[in-house]
Design a protein around this motif. Structure first.
Motif, short mmCIF file in Angstrom:
data_model
loop_
_atom_site.label_atom_id
_atom_site.label_comp_id
_atom_site.label_asym_id
_atom_site.label_seq_id
_atom_site.Cartn_x
_atom_site.Cartn_y
_atom_site.Cartn_z
N GLN A 99 -13.11 -12.63 44.26
CA GLN A 99 -12.79 -12.66 42.84
C GLN A 99 -11.66 -13.65 42.59
OE1 GLN A 99 -11.57 -8.96 40.98
NE2 GLN A 99 -11.40 -9.93 38.98
N LEU A 100 -10.64 -13.62 43.43
CA LEU A 100 -9.53 -14.56 43.29
C LEU A 100 -10.03 -16.00 43.43
CD1 LEU A 100 -6.44 -14.98 42.95
CD2 LEU A 100 -6.29 -14.94 45.43
N LEU A 101 -10.86 -16.25 44.44
CA LEU A 101 -11.41 -17.60 44.63
C LEU A 101 -12.26 -18.03 43.45
CD1 LEU A 101 -12.37 -17.54 48.41
CD2 LEU A 101 -10.61 -18.94 47.33
N ASP A 102 -13.03 -17.10 42.90
CA ASP A 102 -13.87 -17.42 41.75
C ASP A 102 -13.01 -17.80 40.55
OD1 ASP A 102 -16.47 -17.63 40.53
OD2 ASP A 102 -16.02 -15.77 39.45
N GLU A 103 -11.93 -17.08 40.33
CA GLU A 103 -11.03 -17.40 39.22
C GLU A 103 -10.34 -18.73 39.44
OE1 GLU A 103 -11.08 -15.80 36.43
OE2 GLU A 103 -12.35 -14.19 37.20
N ILE A 104 -9.91 -19.01 40.67
CA ILE A 104 -9.30 -20.31 40.98
C ILE A 104 -10.30 -21.42 40.74
CG2 ILE A 104 -8.43 -21.75 42.87
CD1 ILE A 104 -7.18 -19.16 44.04
N TYR A 105 -11.53 -21.22 41.16
CA TYR A 105 -12.59 -22.20 40.95
C TYR A 105 -12.75 -22.48 39.45
CZ TYR A 105 -17.24 -24.33 41.22
OH TYR A 105 -18.31 -25.17 41.11
N GLY A 106 -12.69 -21.45 38.64
CA GLY A 106 -12.79 -21.63 37.19
C GLY A 106 -11.65 -22.46 36.63
N VAL A 107 -10.45 -22.24 37.13
CA VAL A 107 -9.28 -23.02 36.68
C VAL A 107 -9.45 -24.48 37.08
CG1 VAL A 107 -6.80 -23.38 37.07
CG2 VAL A 107 -7.68 -21.08 36.67
N ILE A 108 -9.89 -24.71 38.30
CA ILE A 108 -10.09 -26.09 38.77
C ILE A 108 -11.18 -26.78 37.95
CG2 ILE A 108 -10.92 -27.50 40.70
CD1 ILE A 108 -9.41 -25.58 42.55
N CYS A 109 -12.26 -26.06 37.65
CA CYS A 109 -13.32 -26.64 36.83
C CYS A 109 -12.81 -27.00 35.44
CB CYS A 109 -14.49 -25.66 36.71
SG CYS A 109 -15.46 -25.52 38.21
N LYS A 110 -11.98 -26.13 34.87
CA LYS A 110 -11.42 -26.40 33.55
C LYS A 110 -10.55 -27.65 33.59
CE LYS A 110 -8.61 -24.40 29.92
NZ LYS A 110 -7.71 -23.33 29.52
N LYS A 111 -9.72 -27.77 34.64
CA LYS A 111 -8.88 -28.96 34.77
C LYS A 111 -9.73 -30.21 34.98
CE LYS A 111 -4.59 -26.94 36.45
NZ LYS A 111 -3.61 -26.92 37.55
N THR A 112 -10.83 -30.07 35.71
CA THR A 112 -11.72 -31.20 35.94
C THR A 112 -12.34 -31.66 34.63
OG1 THR A 112 -12.22 -30.43 38.17
CG2 THR A 112 -13.77 -32.00 37.19
N LEU A 113 -12.77 -30.71 33.81
CA LEU A 113 -13.34 -31.06 32.51
C LEU A 113 -12.30 -31.74 31.63
CD1 LEU A 113 -15.51 -27.90 31.78
CD2 LEU A 113 -16.32 -30.19 32.38
N GLU A 114 -11.07 -31.24 31.66
CA GLU A 114 -10.00 -31.87 30.88
C GLU A 114 -9.74 -33.28 31.40
OE1 GLU A 114 -6.76 -29.14 31.25
OE2 GLU A 114 -7.59 -27.75 29.78
N CYS A 115 -9.83 -33.43 32.71
CA CYS A 115 -9.61 -34.73 33.34
C CYS A 115 -10.67 -35.73 32.87
CB CYS A 115 -9.64 -34.58 34.85
SG CYS A 115 -9.47 -36.13 35.75
N ARG A 116 -11.91 -35.26 32.82
CA ARG A 116 -13.01 -36.13 32.38
C ARG A 116 -12.83 -36.58 30.94
NH1 ARG A 116 -17.83 -32.55 34.98
NH2 ARG A 116 -17.41 -33.11 37.13
N ASN A 117 -12.13 -35.74 30.16
CA ASN A 117 -11.89 -36.07 28.76
C ASN A 117 -10.57 -36.81 28.57
OD1 ASN A 117 -14.28 -34.81 27.96
ND2 ASN A 117 -13.28 -32.82 27.83
#
Length: 155
Positions: A99-117
């Motif tokens: 669960q912790l890894l899944d939540e971390i993965y979500g944070v990283i994905c969000k940052k990646t999307l922000e990075c792309r923008n």
């Protein structure tokens, strides 16, 4: 608090993506120290760190000193994820880590999307994500694929 302690503490937490704050459900005093640890994490770690509160020794029902409701209320008030585990028999241990890894993965994905923008809030997310990697040691391919299926991020 000494300057040296603060420097060591800040360096220790720098770059942390997630943290588990673990207390013993049979020792109220260990739960009473949780607020201080969460405060320290928030003071020294990145504001996007994922924090999970873990009540361990859940198998010792007859010795319980911290009701689940107390810990759950604290976790909700602080915006933490919560689980009770038993390291002795392994109950919920894997589930908590995934669960912790899944939540971390979500944070990283969000940052990646922000990075792309582009830059967001003046932060260069491309620089902050450079070299980011999550290693799952000891997990089977099946467990890792199950974790990826649980993720809500499409990146």
């Amino acid at each position: 608090m000494s300057v040296r302690y603060r420097a060591v503490t800040s360096a220790y937490y720098r770059g942390a993506l997630g943290a588990m704050v673990v207390y013993d459900v049979t020792k109220r005093q260990s739960f009473d120290h949780v607020a201080r640890w969460v405060e320290e994490l928030r003071a020294h770690a990145d504001n996007s760190i994922v924090i999970m509160l873990i009540g361990n020794k859940a198998d010792l029902v007859e010795l319980r000193a911290v009701p689940t409701e107390d810990a759950l209320e604290f976790a909700e008030d602080q915006g933490l994820f919560f689980a009770e585990t038993s390291a002795l028999n392994g109950d919920n241990v894997d589930k908590a880590f995934f669960q912790l890894l899944d939540e971390i993965y979500g944070v990283i994905c969000k940052k990646t999307l922000e990075c792309r923008n582009g830059k967001s809030n003046g932060v260069d997310h491309a620089r902050s994500l450079k070299g980011s990697k999550i290693d799952v040691i000891g997990g089977s391919d099946l467990e890792i694929s199950e974790m990826k299926k649980l993720s809500t991020c499409s990146c």
